[in-house]
Motif scaffolding. Structure first.
Motif, mmCIF file in Angstrom:
data_model
loop_
_atom_site.group_PDB
_atom_site.id
_atom_site.type_symbol
_atom_site.label_atom_id
_atom_site.label_comp_id
_atom_site.label_asym_id
_atom_site.label_seq_id
_atom_site.Cartn_x
_atom_site.Cartn_y
_atom_site.Cartn_z
ATOM 1 N N VAL A 141 21.042 -1.379 10.470
ATOM 2 C CA VAL A 141 21.578 -2.341 11.436
ATOM 3 C C VAL A 141 20.798 -3.637 11.292
ATOM 4 O O VAL A 141 19.636 -3.633 10.883
ATOM 5 N N ARG A 142 21.448 -4.730 11.617
ATOM 6 C CA ARG A 142 20.772 -6.020 11.496
ATOM 7 C C ARG A 142 19.700 -6.141 12.582
ATOM 8 O O ARG A 142 20.000 -5.948 13.759
ATOM 9 N N PRO A 143 18.461 -6.430 12.191
ATOM 10 C CA PRO A 143 17.406 -6.540 13.213
ATOM 11 C C PRO A 143 17.541 -7.829 14.023
ATOM 12 O O PRO A 143 18.237 -8.752 13.611
ATOM 13 N N ALA A 144 16.881 -7.851 15.165
ATOM 14 C CA ALA A 144 16.911 -9.019 16.051
ATOM 15 C C ALA A 144 15.646 -9.844 15.836
ATOM 16 O O ALA A 144 14.671 -9.341 15.279
ATOM 17 N N PRO A 145 15.651 -11.119 16.288
ATOM 18 C CA PRO A 145 14.381 -11.868 16.256
ATOM 19 C C PRO A 145 13.285 -11.064 16.953
ATOM 20 O O PRO A 145 13.575 -10.248 17.826
ATOM 21 N N TYR A 146 12.058 -11.276 16.529
ATOM 22 C CA TYR A 146 10.955 -10.412 16.928
ATOM 23 C C TYR A 146 9.898 -11.227 17.661
ATOM 24 O O TYR A 146 9.456 -12.270 17.189
ATOM 25 N N GLN A 147 9.484 -10.720 18.811
ATOM 26 C CA GLN A 147 8.409 -11.372 19.564
ATOM 27 C C GLN A 147 7.160 -10.507 19.458
ATOM 28 O O GLN A 147 7.223 -9.310 19.752
ATOM 29 N N ILE A 148 6.059 -11.077 19.019
ATOM 30 C CA ILE A 148 4.851 -10.257 18.956
ATOM 31 C C ILE A 148 4.429 -9.918 20.393
ATOM 32 O O ILE A 148 4.763 -10.641 21.329
ATOM 33 N N PRO A 149 3.731 -8.783 20.578
ATOM 34 C CA PRO A 149 3.390 -8.355 21.940
ATOM 35 C C PRO A 149 2.694 -9.481 22.715
ATOM 36 O O PRO A 149 1.792 -10.130 22.194
ATOM 37 N N THR A 150 3.133 -9.710 23.941
ATOM 38 C CA THR A 150 2.604 -10.835 24.721
ATOM 39 C C THR A 150 1.538 -10.383 25.717
ATOM 40 O O THR A 150 0.893 -11.223 26.337
ATOM 41 N N ASP A 151 1.369 -9.073 25.857
ATOM 42 C CA ASP A 151 0.468 -8.589 26.914
ATOM 43 C C ASP A 151 -0.909 -8.172 26.394
ATOM 44 O O ASP A 151 -1.652 -7.486 27.076
ATOM 45 N N GLY A 152 -1.254 -8.584 25.180
ATOM 46 C CA GLY A 152 -2.583 -8.314 24.643
ATOM 47 C C GLY A 152 -3.319 -9.613 24.364
ATOM 48 O O GLY A 152 -2.901 -10.696 24.795
ATOM 49 N N ALA A 153 -4.403 -9.513 23.609
ATOM 50 C CA ALA A 153 -5.243 -10.679 23.334
ATOM 51 C C ALA A 153 -4.480 -11.763 22.563
ATOM 52 O O ALA A 153 -4.647 -12.953 22.839
#
Ligand code: MBD
Ligand code: FE
Length: 285
Positions: A193-205
């Motif tokens: 399946v076509r992947p979606a834009p990706y956000q790196i985890p925002t709740d860490g350092a």
């Protein structure tokens, strides 16, 4: 009563990436000669000292840095931090001699030995996997044009919510991860399946650095691949989709024009098809 949701967190992905790295690449740095450590450590420290003098860094800022570095370790985000902000330059230097395919960074979420899917097959997906179907065909060749039968194509990518199996909880093991073996003509076919834009985890350092600096946390949608064949240099790459809002400002600086796919609507109306070939460099003698 508190309901514990299986919400993927930075801490979970970070700890997973740290463990993965330690089990896979332990001994990293072993064998680096003392002269080299001396040179590199001195130059990096000297660059830090210059920055402090040039910008008159205060004790408050120095302590903020110390707290943040401790936070990177505690949230397990050393792999994420290094792969997002440093790896792309290492990759450029390591592959600048290549005549074949451009590569790019591996990132923190590769797992070796994903399930074998033959030469033509689909990635493991959940029955209700979100995302438009994507059918990719291609051929693996050497730089002289010879097809490479038996070449291995390892593919891994995030799901439609931007999460990787084995790193975010609640996703079946090996989901959207597979190993394909090129047929007698060096050809392969992969359904996913076509992947979606990706956000790196925002709740860490890393997320806290991004917020504090006023940056954004996005990568364009991408497919990760490793392609290998006997007598050839292994290629690590990512493939991207035209028109993604973050192709021009990937937080990981890992987009190259040669890695852009050109998908077309499928003839049967189900999603998209794309052709993308790989050219591997023979190992240098
Ligand atoms: C990713 O999915 C990725 O590919 C990189 C380079 C960094 C963080 C997450
Ligand atoms: Fe990725």
């Amino acid at each position: 009563m508190t309901v514990q949701h299986d919400t993927p967190t930075a801490a979970a992905s970070g700890a997973g990436a740290t463990e993965r790295f330690k089990s896979d690449k332990s001994g990293g740095g072993a064998g680096t000669p003392p002269e080299r450590v001396d040179l590199l450590a001195r130059e990096v420290l000297s660059a830090v000292h210059d920055t402090i003098r040039r910008h008159r860094v205060t004790y408050a800022e120095y302590n903020a840095l110390k707290a943040w570095l401790i936070d990177v370790g505690e949230t397990g985000e050393w792999p994420l931090f290094l792969d997002v902000w440093v790896e792309h330059v290492v990759e450029d230097v390591a592959t600048e001699h290549r005549q074949g395919n451009k590569g790019t960074i591996e990132g923190p979420y590769y797992v070796p030995d994903a399930p074998e899917r033959g030469s033509h097959g689909t990635l493991p997906t959940r029955p209700d996997e979100k995302g438009a179907p994507l059918t990719w065909t291609g051929q693996v060749r050497s730089t002289d044009g010879t097809p490479l039968p038996g070449a291995k194509i390892e593919l891994w990518h995030a799901d439609d919510d931007g999460y990787y199996s084995q790193f975010a909880p609640g996703i079946p093991e090996w989901n959207l991860r597979g190993t394909f073996t090129a047929d007698g003509n060096g050809e392969f076919g992969i359904g996913t399946v076509r992947p979606a834009p990706y956000q790196i985890p925002t709740d860490g350092a890393c997320g806290r650095l991004i917020a504090a600096a006023g940056w954004h946390s996005w990568r364009p949608a991408h497919l990760h691949v490793k392609v290998s064949a006997p007598g050839h240099e292994q290629l690590t790459a990512q493939l991207y989709f035209p028109g993604d809002a973050h192709n021009d400002d990937d937080i990981a600086s890992a987009v190259k024009p040669e890695l852009m796919l050109d998908p077309e609507p499928a003839a049967d109306g189900r999603g998209e098809t794309v052709v993308y070939d790989f050219v591997l460099d023979p190992v240098r003698l």
